[in-house]
Design a protein around this motif. Structure first.
Motif, mmCIF file in Angstrom:
data_model
loop_
_atom_site.group_PDB
_atom_site.id
_atom_site.type_symbol
_atom_site.label_atom_id
_atom_site.label_comp_id
_atom_site.label_asym_id
_atom_site.label_seq_id
_atom_site.Cartn_x
_atom_site.Cartn_y
_atom_site.Cartn_z
ATOM 1 N N GLU A 69 0.808 -1.212 0.000
ATOM 2 C CA GLU A 69 0.000 0.000 0.000
ATOM 3 C C GLU A 69 0.850 1.276 0.000
ATOM 4 O OE1 GLU A 69 -3.387 0.032 -0.267
ATOM 5 O OE2 GLU A 69 -3.132 -2.122 -0.565
ATOM 6 N N THR A 70 2.164 1.152 0.046
ATOM 7 C CA THR A 70 3.055 2.313 0.075
ATOM 8 C C THR A 70 3.424 2.707 -1.350
ATOM 9 O OG1 THR A 70 3.948 1.690 2.220
ATOM 10 C CG2 THR A 70 5.269 3.181 0.893
ATOM 11 N N ASN A 111 -2.471 5.339 5.510
ATOM 12 C CA ASN A 111 -3.574 6.304 5.419
ATOM 13 C C ASN A 111 -3.103 7.744 5.565
ATOM 14 O OD1 ASN A 111 -5.542 4.286 5.023
ATOM 15 N ND2 ASN A 111 -5.520 3.865 7.219
ATOM 16 N N ARG A 112 -1.863 8.017 5.178
ATOM 17 C CA ARG A 112 -1.312 9.369 5.224
ATOM 18 C C ARG A 112 -0.782 9.732 3.845
ATOM 19 N NH1 ARG A 112 1.088 7.298 10.262
ATOM 20 N NH2 ARG A 112 0.149 8.411 11.989
ATOM 21 N N LEU A 113 -0.684 11.043 3.596
ATOM 22 C CA LEU A 113 -0.029 11.550 2.402
ATOM 23 C C LEU A 113 1.007 12.569 2.845
ATOM 24 C CD1 LEU A 113 0.306 11.951 -0.668
ATOM 25 C CD2 LEU A 113 -1.495 13.696 -0.514
ATOM 26 N N ASN A 142 -7.028 15.937 8.845
ATOM 27 C CA ASN A 142 -6.004 16.599 9.657
ATOM 28 C C ASN A 142 -4.745 16.821 8.819
ATOM 29 O OD1 ASN A 142 -7.573 16.421 12.128
ATOM 30 N ND2 ASN A 142 -7.147 14.236 12.007
ATOM 31 N N THR A 143 -4.153 18.018 8.970
ATOM 32 C CA THR A 143 -2.963 18.371 8.197
ATOM 33 C C THR A 143 -2.002 19.146 9.083
ATOM 34 O OG1 THR A 143 -4.262 18.568 6.170
ATOM 35 C CG2 THR A 143 -2.113 19.616 6.170
ATOM 36 N N ASP A 155 7.372 4.976 16.797
ATOM 37 C CA ASP A 155 6.372 5.390 17.785
ATOM 38 C C ASP A 155 5.333 6.370 17.230
ATOM 39 O OD1 ASP A 155 7.833 7.753 17.658
ATOM 40 O OD2 ASP A 155 8.664 7.570 19.669
ATOM 41 N N GLY A 156 5.387 6.684 15.915
ATOM 42 C CA GLY A 156 4.385 7.549 15.306
ATOM 43 C C GLY A 156 4.509 9.013 15.688
#
Length: 180
Positions: A69-70, A111-113, A142-143, A155-156
């Motif tokens: 998915e990347t 799920n990020r861009l 959210n941005t 750890d995000g």
């Protein structure tokens, strides 16, 4: 047991570099690793340059790299690897040190861009550094935007710096009532 040495092998550089990308900037989720199709890397570019003497290789022009998915799109993707000691047992994938994507960088993951002028991924720290005016990461509605965004994959955690071009900006849509 010696598995591979870049310094002494020239005929198989491209297939080995494709193996290097198995440790792409944004590795697949654990559930995907059981599926061989999720591990497969697809890279397309206008040009490819291998410089084994300096331990790097570069895909240039309309680069598109996909694993599971990347997805990474950029003008250039350069791979840096260690040369390895003679007789060492490190595989090519283990020798990957850093990936650098430059020019019109877009990375879709988890799920990020992420959008930036340049993206650097340091494998040992599992750290993604986005730089350039207007670098941003979007997740849903959210941005966050800044000149330097550092994302720690383990750890995000994010660190965002505004730099000389302005301040840090964030748009956050809380699920509950927020500040009210």
């Amino acid at each position: 047991m010696k598995i591979f040495s870049f310094r002494h092998t020239t005929g198989v550089v491209l297939p080995i570099l494709l193996c290097l990308v198995l440790l792409s900037p944004l590795p697949p989720r654990a559930a995907e690793t059981a599926n061989p199709e999720a591990k497969k890397i697809q890279i397309s570019a206008d040009r490819f340059i291998s410089d084994t003497a300096n331990n790097n290789a570069e895909f240039i022009g309309n680069v598109r790299a996909k694993q599971g998915e990347t997805l990474i799109n950029a003008d250039s993707l350069k791979i840096f690897f260690s040369g390895g000691a003679e007789g060492g047992s490190a595989s090519p994938a283990q020798s990957l040190q850093k990936l650098v994507a430059t020019g019109n960088v877009e990375i879709k993951f988890d799920n990020r861009l992420a959008v930036a002028r340049q993206a650097v991924y340091i494998t040992a720290q599992r750290m993604l550094i986005l730089t350039g005016p207007g670098a941003r990461v979007t997740s849903g509605d959210n941005t966050v935007t800044g000149e330097t965004i550092t994302f720690y994959r383990d750890d995000g955690r994010f660190t965002v710096e505004g730099g000389s071009s302005g301040r840090v900006n964030a748009i956050i849509l809380p699920e509950d009532s927020g500040l009210e």
